[in-house]
Scaffold this motif. Structure first.
Motif, mmCIF file in Angstrom:
data_model
loop_
_atom_site.group_PDB
_atom_site.id
_atom_site.type_symbol
_atom_site.label_atom_id
_atom_site.label_comp_id
_atom_site.label_asym_id
_atom_site.label_seq_id
_atom_site.Cartn_x
_atom_site.Cartn_y
_atom_site.Cartn_z
ATOM 1 N N VAL A 178 0.837 -1.205 0.000
ATOM 2 C CA VAL A 178 0.000 0.000 0.000
ATOM 3 C C VAL A 178 0.869 1.251 0.000
ATOM 4 N N LEU A 179 0.543 2.165 -0.917
ATOM 5 C CA LEU A 179 1.195 3.475 -0.957
ATOM 6 C C LEU A 179 0.120 4.550 -0.945
ATOM 7 N N VAL A 180 0.191 5.450 0.022
ATOM 8 C CA VAL A 180 -0.751 6.564 0.127
ATOM 9 C C VAL A 180 0.022 7.860 -0.094
ATOM 10 N N LEU A 181 -0.413 8.641 -1.078
ATOM 11 C CA LEU A 181 0.212 9.914 -1.432
ATOM 12 C C LEU A 181 -0.782 11.006 -1.050
ATOM 13 N N HIS A 182 -0.422 11.807 -0.053
ATOM 14 C CA HIS A 182 -1.411 12.627 0.641
ATOM 15 C C HIS A 182 -0.992 14.087 0.755
ATOM 16 N N GLY A 183 -1.931 14.983 0.511
ATOM 17 C CA GLY A 183 -1.680 16.396 0.712
ATOM 18 C C GLY A 183 -1.615 16.734 2.192
ATOM 19 N N ALA A 184 -0.547 17.379 2.621
ATOM 20 C CA ALA A 184 -0.376 17.674 4.047
ATOM 21 C C ALA A 184 -1.459 18.604 4.574
ATOM 22 N N ASP A 185 -2.073 19.381 3.675
ATOM 23 C CA ASP A 185 -3.115 20.329 4.084
ATOM 24 C C ASP A 185 -4.494 19.938 3.565
ATOM 25 N N ASP A 186 -4.681 18.651 3.255
ATOM 26 C CA ASP A 186 -5.979 18.175 2.761
ATOM 27 C C ASP A 186 -7.036 18.311 3.866
ATOM 28 N N PRO A 187 -8.057 19.149 3.652
ATOM 29 C CA PRO A 187 -9.046 19.375 4.709
ATOM 30 C C PRO A 187 -10.088 18.265 4.831
ATOM 31 N N TYR A 188 -10.094 17.334 3.873
ATOM 32 C CA TYR A 188 -11.131 16.305 3.864
ATOM 33 C C TYR A 188 -10.745 15.047 4.633
ATOM 34 N N TRP A 208 3.160 -0.944 4.106
ATOM 35 C CA TRP A 208 2.524 0.308 3.695
ATOM 36 C C TRP A 208 3.465 1.491 3.839
ATOM 37 N N GLN A 209 3.176 2.512 3.030
ATOM 38 C CA GLN A 209 3.896 3.782 3.069
ATOM 39 C C GLN A 209 2.874 4.917 2.960
ATOM 40 N N MET A 210 3.168 6.022 3.615
ATOM 41 C CA MET A 210 2.324 7.206 3.484
ATOM 42 C C MET A 210 3.237 8.419 3.339
ATOM 43 N N VAL A 211 3.101 9.109 2.216
ATOM 44 C CA VAL A 211 3.950 10.254 1.904
ATOM 45 C C VAL A 211 3.100 11.519 1.902
ATOM 46 N N TYR A 212 3.551 12.534 2.637
ATOM 47 C CA TYR A 212 2.851 13.817 2.698
ATOM 48 C C TYR A 212 3.540 14.842 1.802
ATOM 49 N N TYR A 213 2.726 15.706 1.176
ATOM 50 C CA TYR A 213 3.264 16.769 0.322
ATOM 51 C C TYR A 213 2.868 18.124 0.886
ATOM 52 N N SER A 214 3.874 18.941 1.141
ATOM 53 C CA SER A 214 3.636 20.254 1.748
ATOM 54 C C SER A 214 2.845 21.156 0.816
ATOM 55 N N ASP A 215 2.045 22.034 1.430
ATOM 56 C CA ASP A 215 1.298 23.056 0.686
ATOM 57 C C ASP A 215 0.309 22.441 -0.306
ATOM 58 N N ALA A 216 -0.042 21.173 -0.094
ATOM 59 C CA ALA A 216 -0.948 20.478 -1.004
ATOM 60 C C ALA A 216 -2.259 20.159 -0.310
ATOM 61 N N VAL A 217 -3.365 20.456 -0.991
ATOM 62 C CA VAL A 217 -4.692 20.132 -0.484
ATOM 63 C C VAL A 217 -5.240 18.952 -1.288
ATOM 64 N N HIS A 218 -6.542 18.763 -1.234
ATOM 65 C CA HIS A 218 -7.174 17.674 -1.965
ATOM 66 C C HIS A 218 -7.016 17.895 -3.474
ATOM 67 N N ALA A 219 -6.965 16.796 -4.231
ATOM 68 C CA ALA A 219 -6.908 16.830 -5.704
ATOM 69 C C ALA A 219 -5.632 17.473 -6.236
ATOM 70 N N PHE A 220 -4.536 17.380 -5.491
ATOM 71 C CA PHE A 220 -3.325 18.095 -5.894
ATOM 72 C C PHE A 220 -2.712 17.596 -7.196
ATOM 73 N N THR A 221 -3.080 16.405 -7.665
ATOM 74 C CA THR A 221 -2.539 15.905 -8.937
ATOM 75 C C THR A 221 -3.356 16.331 -10.148
ATOM 76 N N ALA A 225 -8.250 21.011 -11.479
ATOM 77 C CA ALA A 225 -8.843 21.353 -10.185
ATOM 78 C C ALA A 225 -8.686 22.823 -9.807
ATOM 79 N N GLY A 226 -8.029 23.615 -10.659
ATOM 80 C CA GLY A 226 -7.821 25.025 -10.337
ATOM 81 C C GLY A 226 -6.668 25.199 -9.365
ATOM 82 N N ASP A 227 -6.449 26.440 -8.950
ATOM 83 C CA ASP A 227 -5.311 26.707 -8.061
ATOM 84 C C ASP A 227 -5.706 27.442 -6.777
ATOM 85 N N TYR A 235 -4.873 22.108 -7.707
ATOM 86 C CA TYR A 235 -3.699 21.506 -8.335
ATOM 87 C C TYR A 235 -2.427 22.091 -7.741
ATOM 88 N N ASN A 236 -1.464 21.209 -7.482
ATOM 89 C CA ASN A 236 -0.147 21.634 -7.008
ATOM 90 C C ASN A 236 0.893 20.956 -7.898
#
Length: 256
Positions: A178-188, A208-221, A225-227, A235-236
Motif C-alpha cells: 500500500v502506498l498513500v500519497l497525501h496532501g499535508a493540508d488536505d481538509p477532507y 505500507w507507506q504514506m507520503v505527505y506533500y507540503s502546501d498540497a490540499v485535496h486533488a493536488f494531482t 482542479a484550479g489553483d 492543483y499543485n
C-alpha cells in the motif's frame, strides 16, 4: 540482411505505437453496462505489467485518461475503470457525492466493479500476476478497497484518496503493498481518520507507506482542479510531479 532487420524493427515499433491509443471498452455488471478505456504499452516491456486506474468522484475524466496515456509510455497496459456505469455519470458535485457515498457504504459493490475492470485489463493483455491499482480521490478509496477485498494485485496506490472505512469492519490481513500519497493540508481527511487508517495498516500487518506533500490540499494531482487552495481542492504542480515520481519508484519495486 542488416537493412532487412532494421526495417523489421521499425515496422514492429510502429505496430506497437499504433496500438498505444486509448480505446473504449464496453463490459457488464449484470444488467448494468459499463464503459472504460484501455491502452496498450507504447513500448515493449518484459512481463507485460498492468495498471488499473480508478477515477475521482465524477467518474471517468480527462485526468484519469491522461494518466493511462502516461503509463502506456512507461511500458504498462492501463485500463480506466467505469465504476458508476453508463447513464449514471454525475452531473454535479451533489450527484457525485451521492454516487460516491453509495459505493463507500456498499463497499462490496465497489470491490466488484473494480474486479470487473481488472478482468478487462487482463483481457487487454496485462499479466494477471503483475497488476497494481491506482486511484484518485474517490478512486483512491477504491484502491484501498482493492487491497481490503483481497483482490489479486501486487499493490495499490491512493492519490489524495479517502482513507476511512466503517469502524464495524474488521481489520483483515492485507497482501497487497500500500502506498498513500497525501496532501499535508488536505481538509477532507481529519487527523483522527488518518490515525485510524494507520492503525488499520498496523493491525493488518500491511507493507505500507504514506507520503505527505507540503502546501498540497485535496486533488493536488489534477490539473483541472484550479489553483485556489481555499476551496479545499487545488492543483499543485510540485506535489503532482513528486507523487508521480514516487508512483514509479513503487511500481519498480512491486513489479519485480
Amino acid at each position: 540482411m542488416k537493412k532487412y532487420l532494421t526495417l523489421t524493427i521499425v515496422a514492429l515499433l510502429a505496430a506497437i505505437n499504433a496500438n498505444a491509443q486509448l480505446k473504449p471498452v464496453d463490459y457488464q455488471d449484470g444488467e448494468q453496462k459499463l464503459s472504460g478505456f484501455s491502452i496498450a504499452p507504447a513500448r515493449n516491456v518484459k512481463d507485460q505489467p498492468g495498471i488499473l486506474i480508478l477515477p475521482a468522484w465524477k467518474g471517468i475524466d480527462d485526468h484519469a485518461k491522461e494518466s493511462a496515456e502516461e503509463l502506456s509510455k512507461l511500458g504498462y497496459f492501463a485500463f480506466v475503470a467505469d465504476i458508476y456505469g453508463v447513464g449514471n455519470t454525475p452531473k454535479d458535485n451533489a450527484e457525485a457525492g451521492k454516487q460516491a457515498g453509495f459505493y463507500k457504504e456498499n463497499y462490496k459493490a465497489y470491490q466488484k466493479r473494480i474486479q470487473l475492470a481488472l478482468e478487462q485489463l487482463i483481457k487487454a493483455g496485462a499479466n494477471p500476476n503483475k497488476i497494481v491499482v491506482i486511484g484518485y480521490c474517490f478512486g483512491g478509496t477504491g484502491a484501498l478497497e482493492a487491497a481490503r477485498g483481497g483482490l489479486a494485485v501486487r499493490g495499490v496506490v491512493s492519490f489524495h484518496g479517502g482513507l476511512g472505512k466503517d469502524a464495524k469492519r474488521p481489520n483483515e490481513p492485507l497482501a497487497a503493498k500500500v502506498l498513500v500519497l497525501h496532501g499535508a493540508d488536505d481538509p477532507y481527511e481529519s487527523p483522527e481518520e488518518i490515525a485510524k487508517f494507520q492503525q488499520e495498516m498496523r493491525d493488518s500487518q500491511a507493507d505500507w507507506q504514506m507520503v505527505y506533500y507540503s502546501d498540497a490540499v485535496h486533488a493536488f494531482t489534477d490539473p483541472y482542479a484550479g489553483d485556489d487552495k481555499s476551496k479545499g481542492a487545488a492543483y499543485n504542480p510540485k506535489a503532482a510531479k513528486r507523487s508521480w515520481e514516487q508512483l514509479q519508484v513503487f511500481l519498480k519495486e512491486v513489479m519485480k
